[in-house]
Design an enzyme around this catalytic site. Structure first.
Site, PDB file in Angstrom:
ATOM      1  N   ASN A 395      10.702  -7.501   5.978  1.00  0.00           N
ATOM      2  CA  ASN A 395      10.903  -6.519   5.601  1.00  0.00           C
ATOM      3  C   ASN A 395       9.290  -6.660   4.729  1.00  0.00           C
ATOM      4  O   ASN A 395       9.019  -5.703   4.578  1.00  0.00           O
ATOM      5  CB  ASN A 395      11.803  -6.470   3.827  1.00  0.00           C
ATOM      6  N   ASP A 396       9.341  -7.190   3.299  1.00  0.00           N
ATOM      7  CA  ASP A 396       7.985  -6.942   2.774  1.00  0.00           C
ATOM      8  C   ASP A 396       6.581  -6.722   3.670  1.00  0.00           C
ATOM      9  O   ASP A 396       5.525  -6.558   3.087  1.00  0.00           O
ATOM     10  CB  ASP A 396       7.717  -9.107   1.296  1.00  0.00           C
ATOM     11  N   VAL A 397       6.867  -7.438   4.255  1.00  0.00           N
ATOM     12  CA  VAL A 397       5.383  -7.731   5.271  1.00  0.00           C
ATOM     13  C   VAL A 397       4.821  -6.580   5.710  1.00  0.00           C
ATOM     14  O   VAL A 397       4.151  -6.251   6.522  1.00  0.00           O
ATOM     15  CB  VAL A 397       4.856  -8.519   6.406  1.00  0.00           C
ATOM     16  N   ALA A 436       9.401 -10.428  -2.776  1.00  0.00           N
ATOM     17  CA  ALA A 436       8.614 -10.063  -3.667  1.00  0.00           C
ATOM     18  C   ALA A 436      10.100  -9.315  -4.761  1.00  0.00           C
ATOM     19  O   ALA A 436       9.613  -8.811  -5.893  1.00  0.00           O
ATOM     20  CB  ALA A 436       8.099  -9.049  -3.138  1.00  0.00           C
TER      21      ALA A 436
END
Ligand code: NAP
Length: 468
Positions: A395-397, A436
């Protein structure tokens, strides 16, 4: 064993440890690296056991320690889940810190056994080394216990902050330096234990304000501290190998922390002062936003059909793949697609998952060929000519807010440009954000199709659809 022979054995061990670190830097050579490390440690233990001055009682104690520690280590290693490795590493670091405190205490109360003076008169240089060893060791111990508790969910991962926190830490740090100077001047036992107590408190206070998302960096920092503590103790007891090994651990831990901070675009000072990163990841908008386009959800059959007809697919694994343990079935899916003539590549983000190399380890475990696995810089230009970006539990990446939204917690983090592929599949259980806690607008893009469900289950269903 003579002095020359044991020095030679220590030298061989040191070289093997360096080769181990080198081997561990790539999945292809990591098994061999591990083997070098094990042989190096075996030689080091034998050389220590048969060195001059170690009587039968000493050897028996070492063997008993090895048997107990080795048994516990084997049981823990067999039981541990891959996703629980970060907290296990934190727990092990706490033991290294405690060992440094005990060795320093041993050297303080039996200086003659270590050739560093008599009980009334320990050499000043040894007092300095021992006080640094006990201080760093105690900070490592209590800091690692807190890191373990946060990572294992035994306490809240949220930063614990209070007014004047940094000033209190600074004051305690100055007090610690004063205590160390007084200890070196007097050699007092009371001061020795005051240093230990204050350092335990400092380790605790330094780590509580650090949020869950930054914890892996902290674990790597504590790893580095434990190495320096061991090196300090190596000087005290005059053990060359402990100095070299401690320095290797200290330096590699520091480099790793730097690499992780760079991967997340956060400064190390920013991490150490704490306050960033919530526990799990808050739920994102959930598509309820009025001006948001609706989320497009697809079925495993849709995904199988589209991927069968693709020419090039880039797989982006993330933390969710680790949670679901979907790596094996992912490789099965890739094998089936390759049989259909589809080109498959894997894209690895430096901080995907929850520890460095997390995705590489999982893919290696599933026997994914190394030449299909690419780092971020190599693979990013290729998304533009990929038909499908298959994002499995990441997700975040992949979040473009890192490029565009200056107010975002992940702003500046390099990301995988999955949105450039013709179609993006996201396998995840719902609309929750990543670690995050930042919403990912890619979920709402017209070329995105969400495949809701557990990563392993959904991939299994895709495999079944491909086999039909
Ligand atoms: P991520 O942003 O944490 O997202 C993982 C996603 O996986 C979640 O959004 C979750 O969504 C999904 N998921 C969880 N369990 C799942 C399951 N069983 N099946 C399917 N999906 C599942 O992960 P990432 O993209 O790998 O990014 C890593 C994050 O960790 C970054 O923010 C990075 O900075 C941080 N970090 C990494 C390291 C490191 O060394 N690797 C160190 C420190 C911090 P649902 O709940 O909706 O399923």
């Amino acid at each position: 064993m003579g002095q020359t022979l044991s020095t030679l054995a220590y030298l061989v061990s040191s070289v093997l440890f360096i080769l181990a670190l080198r081997g561990l830097s790539h999945p292809e050579t990591s098994r061999r690296g591990n083997m070098f490390g094990m042989v190096g440690m075996g030689i080091a233990i034998l050389a220590t056991m048969f060195s001059k001055g170690m009587g039968f009682g000493g050897i028996a104690l070492v063997i008993a320690g090895l048997a107990i520690g080795g048994t516990i280590g084997t049981i823990v290693a067999q039981r541990i889940q891959m996703t629980a490795l970060p907290q296990l590493v934190a727990a092990f670091h706490s033991l290294v810190g405690m060992a440094a405190v005990f060795v320093a205490a041993g050297a303080f109360y039996a200086p003659m056994s270590f050739g560093i003076g008599t009980h009334e008169h320990i050499h000043a240089q040894s007092l300095i080394e021992m006080s640094l060893g006990v201080a760093i060791g105690a900070i490592t111990f209590s800091g690692s216990v807190i890191a373990f508790a946060k990572l294992a969910g035994k306490m809240s991962g949220a930063p614990i902050t209070f007014a004047g926190q940094h000033w209190l830490n600074l004051a305690l740090g100055i007090l610690l330096v004063i205590l160390i100077i007084a200890f070196v001047a007097t050699g007092s036992g009371v001061l020795f234990w005051l240093i230990a107590l204050l350092s335990f408190a400092l380790g605790f206070l330094l780590i509580i304000p650090i949020g869950g998302a930054d914890m892996p960096v902290v674990v790597s920092m504590l790893n580095s501290y434990s190495g320096w503590a061991a090196a300090g103790i190596g000087f005290t007891i005059g053990n060359l190998l402990l100095i070299i090994t401690g320095a290797l651990v200290g330096a590699s831990g520091a480099i790793l922390s730097y690499i992780m901070c760079k991967g997340m675009n956060r400064s190390i000072i920013n991490v150490l002062l704490g306050g960033f990163g919530s526990e799990g990841g808050a739920a994102a908008g959930g598509g309820g936003d009025a001006d948001r386009p609706p989320v497009k959800a697809g079925s495993p059959e849709d995904a199988a059909y589209m991927m069968k007809n693709a020419q090039k697919i880039i797989v982006v694994p993330g933390y969710g793949m680790a949670v679901a343990q979907a790596q094996q079935v992912l490789r099965e899916m890739a094998d089936l697609l390759k049989k259909e003539g589809v080109e498959i590549k894997y894209a690895i983000h430096p901080v995907a998952g929850r520890m460095p190399g997390h995705m590489n380890v999982l893919l290696a475990e599933a026997n994914v060929p190394y030449d299909e696995v690419f780092e971020l810089e190599e693979i990013n230009p290729e998304f533009a000519d990929a038909d499908v970006a298959f994002v499995i539990g990441a997700n975040d990446v992949t979040n473009p807010a890192a490029k565009t939204d200056k107010s975002s917690a992940i702003y500046g983090m390099p990301i995988l440009d999955v949105e450039r592929a013709k179609t993006v599949f996201f396998i995840k259980r719902g609309m929750a954000s990543g670690y995050a806690g930042v919403e990912n607008e890619l979920f709402f893009r017209p070329n995105t199709m969400m495949l809701f469900g557990d990563a392993k289950k959904v991939t299994q269903e895709i495999v079944q659809a491909l086999q039909r």
